[in-house]
Design a protein around this motif. Structure first.
Motif, PDB file in Angstrom:
ATOM      1  N   SER B 160      -3.079  59.642  67.031  1.00  0.00           N
ATOM      2  CA  SER B 160      -4.486  59.381  67.347  1.00  0.00           C
ATOM      3  C   SER B 160      -5.378  59.611  66.143  1.00  0.00           C
ATOM      4  CB  SER B 160      -4.941  60.261  68.523  1.00  0.00           C
ATOM      5  OG  SER B 160      -5.007  61.619  68.134  1.00  0.00           O
ATOM      6  N   ILE B 161      -6.604  59.120  66.278  1.00  0.00           N
ATOM      7  CA  ILE B 161      -7.606  59.347  65.226  1.00  0.00           C
ATOM      8  C   ILE B 161      -8.732  60.195  65.795  1.00  0.00           C
ATOM      9  CG2 ILE B 161      -7.152  57.262  63.873  1.00  0.00           C
ATOM     10  CD1 ILE B 161      -9.595  55.976  65.358  1.00  0.00           C
ATOM     11  N   GLY B 162      -9.475  60.841  64.902  1.00  0.00           N
ATOM     12  CA  GLY B 162     -10.651  61.601  65.308  1.00  0.00           C
ATOM     13  C   GLY B 162     -11.909  60.806  65.017  1.00  0.00           C
ATOM     14  N   PRO B 163     -13.071  61.451  65.092  1.00  0.00           N
ATOM     15  CA  PRO B 163     -14.335  60.764  64.814  1.00  0.00           C
ATOM     16  C   PRO B 163     -14.343  60.079  63.446  1.00  0.00           C
ATOM     17  CG  PRO B 163     -14.747  62.960  65.693  1.00  0.00           C
ATOM     18  CD  PRO B 163     -13.265  62.854  65.500  1.00  0.00           C
ATOM     19  N   ALA B 164     -13.664  60.660  62.456  1.00  0.00           N
ATOM     20  CA  ALA B 164     -13.677  60.065  61.112  1.00  0.00           C
ATOM     21  C   ALA B 164     -13.038  58.677  61.107  1.00  0.00           C
ATOM     22  CB  ALA B 164     -12.954  60.976  60.122  1.00  0.00           C
ATOM     23  N   GLY B 165     -11.911  58.542  61.793  1.00  0.00           N
ATOM     24  CA  GLY B 165     -11.258  57.231  61.880  1.00  0.00           C
ATOM     25  C   GLY B 165     -12.147  56.237  62.621  1.00  0.00           C
ATOM     26  N   ASP B 333      -8.128  68.550  60.325  1.00  0.00           N
ATOM     27  CA  ASP B 333      -7.108  67.986  61.217  1.00  0.00           C
ATOM     28  C   ASP B 333      -7.731  67.459  62.506  1.00  0.00           C
ATOM     29  OD1 ASP B 333      -5.381  68.881  59.312  1.00  0.00           O
ATOM     30  OD2 ASP B 333      -4.405  70.415  60.540  1.00  0.00           O
ATOM     31  N   ASP B 334      -8.738  68.154  63.002  1.00  0.00           N
ATOM     32  CA  ASP B 334      -9.337  67.776  64.275  1.00  0.00           C
ATOM     33  C   ASP B 334     -10.287  66.588  64.124  1.00  0.00           C
ATOM     34  OD1 ASP B 334      -9.808  67.989  67.028  1.00  0.00           O
ATOM     35  OD2 ASP B 334     -11.624  69.174  66.675  1.00  0.00           O
ATOM     36  N   VAL B 335     -11.118  66.636  63.099  1.00  0.00           N
ATOM     37  CA  VAL B 335     -12.082  65.552  62.904  1.00  0.00           C
ATOM     38  C   VAL B 335     -11.363  64.333  62.317  1.00  0.00           C
ATOM     39  CG1 VAL B 335     -12.877  66.097  60.561  1.00  0.00           C
ATOM     40  CG2 VAL B 335     -14.499  65.239  62.231  1.00  0.00           C
ATOM     41  N   GLY B 336     -10.175  64.608  61.714  1.00  0.00           N
ATOM     42  CA  GLY B 336      -9.318  63.515  61.255  1.00  0.00           C
ATOM     43  C   GLY B 336      -9.575  63.052  59.840  1.00  0.00           C
ATOM     44  N   ILE B 337      -9.576  63.987  58.881  1.00  0.00           N
ATOM     45  CA  ILE B 337      -9.673  63.585  57.471  1.00  0.00           C
ATOM     46  C   ILE B 337      -8.571  64.243  56.639  1.00  0.00           C
ATOM     47  CG2 ILE B 337     -12.141  63.002  57.434  1.00  0.00           C
ATOM     48  CD1 ILE B 337     -12.695  65.786  56.232  1.00  0.00           C
ATOM     49  N   ASP B 338      -8.297  63.619  55.502  1.00  0.00           N
ATOM     50  CA  ASP B 338      -7.267  64.047  54.557  1.00  0.00           C
ATOM     51  C   ASP B 338      -7.761  65.283  53.792  1.00  0.00           C
ATOM     52  OD1 ASP B 338      -5.432  64.191  52.444  1.00  0.00           O
ATOM     53  OD2 ASP B 338      -6.260  62.440  51.397  1.00  0.00           O
ATOM     54  N   THR B 339      -6.987  66.353  53.792  1.00  0.00           N
ATOM     55  CA  THR B 339      -7.435  67.565  53.091  1.00  0.00           C
ATOM     56  C   THR B 339      -7.419  67.391  51.563  1.00  0.00           C
ATOM     57  OG1 THR B 339      -5.202  68.485  53.157  1.00  0.00           O
ATOM     58  CG2 THR B 339      -6.715  69.194  54.901  1.00  0.00           C
ATOM     59  N   ILE B 340      -6.514  66.573  51.050  1.00  0.00           N
ATOM     60  CA  ILE B 340      -6.464  66.398  49.584  1.00  0.00           C
ATOM     61  C   ILE B 340      -7.765  65.757  49.097  1.00  0.00           C
ATOM     62  CG2 ILE B 340      -5.318  65.241  47.645  1.00  0.00           C
ATOM     63  CD1 ILE B 340      -2.698  65.407  49.105  1.00  0.00           C
ATOM     64  N   SER B 341      -8.148  64.658  49.738  1.00  0.00           N
ATOM     65  CA  SER B 341      -9.382  63.992  49.317  1.00  0.00           C
ATOM     66  C   SER B 341     -10.601  64.853  49.645  1.00  0.00           C
ATOM     67  CB  SER B 341      -9.492  62.613  49.980  1.00  0.00           C
ATOM     68  OG  SER B 341      -8.580  61.723  49.355  1.00  0.00           O
ATOM     69  N   ALA B 342     -10.590  65.503  50.805  1.00  0.00           N
ATOM     70  CA  ALA B 342     -11.735  66.337  51.192  1.00  0.00           C
ATOM     71  C   ALA B 342     -11.937  67.469  50.181  1.00  0.00           C
ATOM     72  CB  ALA B 342     -11.526  66.897  52.597  1.00  0.00           C
ATOM     73  N   GLY B 343     -10.849  68.128  49.772  1.00  0.00           N
ATOM     74  CA  GLY B 343     -10.947  69.215  48.797  1.00  0.00           C
ATOM     75  C   GLY B 343     -11.465  68.721  47.454  1.00  0.00           C
ATOM     76  N   ASN B 344     -11.035  67.520  47.076  1.00  0.00           N
ATOM     77  CA  ASN B 344     -11.521  66.916  45.841  1.00  0.00           C
ATOM     78  C   ASN B 344     -13.015  66.611  45.915  1.00  0.00           C
ATOM     79  OD1 ASN B 344      -9.710  65.971  43.456  1.00  0.00           O
ATOM     80  ND2 ASN B 344      -8.387  65.723  45.235  1.00  0.00           N
ATOM     81  N   ILE B 345     -13.417  66.039  47.036  1.00  0.00           N
ATOM     82  CA  ILE B 345     -14.827  65.651  47.189  1.00  0.00           C
ATOM     83  C   ILE B 345     -15.720  66.892  47.136  1.00  0.00           C
ATOM     84  CG2 ILE B 345     -16.506  64.766  48.868  1.00  0.00           C
ATOM     85  CD1 ILE B 345     -14.226  62.800  49.785  1.00  0.00           C
ATOM     86  N   VAL B 346     -15.318  67.926  47.864  1.00  0.00           N
ATOM     87  CA  VAL B 346     -16.124  69.145  47.901  1.00  0.00           C
ATOM     88  C   VAL B 346     -16.129  69.805  46.514  1.00  0.00           C
ATOM     89  CG1 VAL B 346     -16.338  71.439  48.953  1.00  0.00           C
ATOM     90  CG2 VAL B 346     -15.793  69.457  50.386  1.00  0.00           C
ATOM     91  N   PRO B 374     -16.025  69.753  56.465  1.00  0.00           N
ATOM     92  CA  PRO B 374     -15.132  68.790  57.132  1.00  0.00           C
ATOM     93  C   PRO B 374     -15.842  68.012  58.242  1.00  0.00           C
ATOM     94  CG  PRO B 374     -14.001  70.877  56.832  1.00  0.00           C
ATOM     95  CD  PRO B 374     -15.429  71.101  56.432  1.00  0.00           C
ATOM     96  N   ARG B 375     -16.640  68.708  59.031  1.00  0.00           N
ATOM     97  CA  ARG B 375     -17.307  68.033  60.137  1.00  0.00           C
ATOM     98  C   ARG B 375     -18.410  67.106  59.622  1.00  0.00           C
ATOM     99  NH1 ARG B 375     -15.712  68.382  65.223  1.00  0.00           N
ATOM    100  NH2 ARG B 375     -14.063  69.789  64.555  1.00  0.00           N
TER     101      ARG B 375
END
Lengths: 133, 585
Positions: B160-165, B333-346, B374-375
């Motif tokens: 499944s996907i979360g709100p991000a998808g 994981d819940d909102v549905g985003i990649d941690t690698i890209s999220a960590g890079n962006i932040v 993340p949210r």
């Protein structure tokens, strides 16, 4: 012989179910295994459990032809006498008796004393206990 | 044999469900998983399509071992055109979906078109239904999975996907069994663009092999002699967090947006610190190892954090608080985003703020603001709307291009190329952009005994590493089993019922690498895009073994040219007709 699951050691890999269906039925199909492992998340918790033949003997009592026997702490089946009626499949409270597509009755016979599920388990989560007689 | 020989095709524009024969020629040449998925993608997608349009396809592939007892064979692969990079995209996931798809009778599932309303695809052997999923739209992955499990049985495989998808965020992932993800390249946005909230699959059919006693004998030996070895068992005892200490010692642990490769807080986010949280172990089907570390702290649960998360969400954001990392991880994981890209962006936003280039209101180590990210990103709220577009977009709009840590638009994983020059080449040439799964030469190099600060032999090393991964991931064996080519040959020969030599596997691996490249060439990618962020070329690392080092651009260029030459590609990085002929493509 009783089979027991150490739920702390079980990773839920299901190798036991795959091997059981392969050895007894000649195919891979966890739904045709003579044991059941559940491992999954429920309400945010990892819940692990298993069901094994505990010699309740419902199948023996139900069998109209006497094909299923209980002796020396294990079940055995005489495939020749089995009429493939399926009554034992329905009677098993754990749903771990099956008729294969070729009509062979799959039942936990402890693999003749050396259960494959025990010897294949990579983390020694399934153990056999000799019942006191 | 061991293939079901069937492809399930679902068209969400028309609601049509069709079952067709598997293309046996492609299965012979590309096996399954990554290779077969990219082959189908290449053949079925038109050039230049919008990845978020109805013309993109979401292709799910199993492999020749899926459903059998072959070790570490339980994963599923997705293929699509990436909305993050415009390249081909493959992304894989653990959990039980792949085996359920195989037991339902399918090797491949192809999803086309776009549903009008939120939909859920439910597969139960031969029965395939497209159900309304309006009631699930907007929900996180955890709640979606829990609800579908209650309705359709907890033994099913759920994706499944979360709100991000749903919101088509370019770093959206697909989740399964709550805590596992196909994370990279925006595969979740492709699913979201199809208005497909979830896929649920349950199968009860047999998987057969030509020589069952032979396979059982071989696999039993392999489990005890080849899988459960000291080397592999680190994955069981610690999982990927064991890499934190290795990376930190080699000076390649991304720290504060790749400004450093040694993190002063590494000992607080390493395997030992995870072990103290007493994780429970969880495995994918048929995996004798079991890498999953199930950890719950209060309301937050994860299987992990994996190394990549510890590196990008931890040290790269200047965060050494393991509980905060776990919370960030669980939110992703819940909102549905990649941690690698999220960590890079932040991390990028933190450096931009600290340098006064653009104030994103967040600085290195600011945990309070960090935990909101993340949210905000996944739901595109507040500043998250901009951040969700990725590092390349942010740098093009606000500056900081020299420290925008991405290749082809995909944010980099947790190994700094200044301390591992082969890894720089692997990132630059990976078909889906900055990625460590295309090839992992650092294993032999900075983590092994090869000098990381020379280009000598690195083109060959990288190609060999890429080919090894291509064959492994097309046979669909997990990364974490250090299986030899010889063993792979033995296994596939047993399951195929005919001898398949190591040489044949190596040729297939090269073919699989080239089909990915052909996809990108068709999309207009050129040699100039096989590159790395400026920081890698210009900005020396500060600490540890690579202190004072960059990967000099002229050295990188020489390495890349040698790579093209060895691959039989032209100067523009395109496979030559002779090479394609040699590979029977």
């Amino acid at each position: 012989m009783k089979l027991v699951l150490d739920t702390e050691r079980c990773t839920g890999c299901g190798i036991c179910e795959l091997v059981c269906s392969a050895v007894k039925g000649g195919v891979f199909n966890p739904k045709m295994a003579c044991l059941k492992i559940h491992s999954g998340y429920e309400k945010g918790d990892l819940v692990v459990g298993g069901e094994f033949c505990d010699l309740c003997l419902e199948c023996v009592e139900t069998c109209p032809t006497g094909a299923i026997m209980s002796e020396n702490g294990s079940l055995s089946v005489d495939q020749e006498s089995c009429s493939e009626c399926g009554l034992c499949v329905d009677a098993c409270p754990y749903g771990i008796i099956h008729l294969s597509s070729s009509g062979k009755l799959l039942i936990c016979d402890r693999c003749g004393g050396s259960p494959e599920c025990v010897s294949w388990c990579p983390h020694e989560a399934i153990k056999k206990e000799e019942s006191a007689t | 044999m061991s293939y079901t020989g069937k492809v399930l095709r679902v068209n969400l524009d028309t609601g049509d469900v069709t079952k067709e024969p598997l293309n046996q020629d492609w299965a012979e040449k590309y096996f399954g998983g990554r290779g077969l998925g990219i082959k189908y993608l290449y053949e079925e997608l038109k050039e230049g399509i919008d990845p978020l349009s109805s013309a993109n396809k979401l292709i799910l592939t199993t492999g020749p071992f899926t459903g059998t007892v072959v070790p570490c064979s339980g994963r599923l692969t997705f293929a699509a055109k990436s909305p993050a990079t415009g390249t081909m995209l493959d992304s894989s996931i653990g959990g039980r979906f792949a085996t359920q798809l195989k037991f339902a009778g399918y090797d491949v599932l192809i999803i086309e078109g776009q549903a009008e309303n939120p939909a859920c695809l439910v597969i139960n052997d031969d029965r395939v239904e497209i159900r309304d999923a309006t009631y699930l739209w907007g929900k996180g992955i955890f709640e979606t999975e829990s609800q579908l499990g209650e309705e359709l049985g907890r033994e099913s495989g759920v994706l499944s996907i979360g709100p991000a998808g749903e919101k088509l965020v370019s770093i959206a992932c697909i989740g399964s069994e709550y805590y596992r993800q196909a994370a990279r390249g925006g595969i979740g946005a492709v699913m979201g663009s199809k208005k497909l909230k979830a896929i649920v699959c349950s199968g009860s059919k047999d998987v057969t092999v030509p020589d069952m006693p032979g396979l059982l004998k071989l696999v039993k030996r392999l489990i005890w002699e080849d899988v459960l070895t000291d080397t592999n068992l680190g994955i069981y005892t610690d999982g990927t967090p064991q890499i934190v200490d290795m990376s930190n010692s080699a000076g390649v642990l991304p720290t504060r947006n790749f400004q450093d490769g040694v993190f002063e807080g590494a000992s607080k986010i390493n395997a030992e610190s995870i072990r103290r949280l007493k994780p429970r172990k969880k495995a994918c089907p048929a995996c004798a190892l079991g890498c999953g570390n199930y950890i719950r702290i209060g309301d937050n649960a994860v299987e992990g954090p994996e190394y990549e998360t510890l590196a990008l969400v931890g040290s790269n954001c200047g965060v050494d608080d393991i509980e905060a990392i776990i919370k960030f991880n669980a939110e992703c994981d819940d909102v549905g985003i990649d941690t690698i890209s999220a960590g890079n962006i932040v991390g990028f936003a933190m450096e931009m703020t600290e340098r006064g280039i653009k104030d994103f209101g967040i600085r290195f180590g600011d945990i309070e603001t960090y935990l909101k990210m993340p949210r905000l990103i996944g739901c595109q709220e507040g500043m998250g709307e901009e951040l969700s577009r990725g590092v390349r977009y942010l740098a093009q709009k606000y500056g900081g291009i020299e420290f925008a840590m991405e290749t082809k638009g995909l944010e980099l994983p947790g190994y700094d190329p200044r301390g591992s020059w082969s890894m720089g080449l692997a990132y630059a040439t990976a078909n889906r952009g900055g990625c460590h799964m295309g090839g992992f030469p650092i294993g032999d190099e900075a983590f092994g005994d090869i000098d990381p600060f020379t280009i000598e032999g690195k083109a060959k090393l990288t190609i060999d590493a890429q080919h090894y991964n291509m064959i492994k991931f097309s046979l669909v064996l997990c990364d974490f089993w250090a299986v030899s080519l010889e063993t792979m040959s033995e296994l596939i020969s047993c399951v195929r019922g005919r001898e398949i030599s190591v040489a044949e596997l190596e040729k297939a691996a090269e073919r699989i690498w080239n089909i990915g490249r052909l996809f990108n060439v068709r999309e207009g990618f050129k040699a100039g895009e096989d590159t790395l962020p400026d920081r890698i070329f210009k900005d020396p690392l500060k600490s540890g073994a690579p202190a004072g080092r960059v990967l000099p651009r002229d050295q990188f260029d020489a390495m890349l040219q040698e790579y093209y030459q060895l691959r039989g590609w032209d100067n523009n990085g395109a496979p030559t007709p002779e090479k394609l002929k040699e590979l029977e493509m």
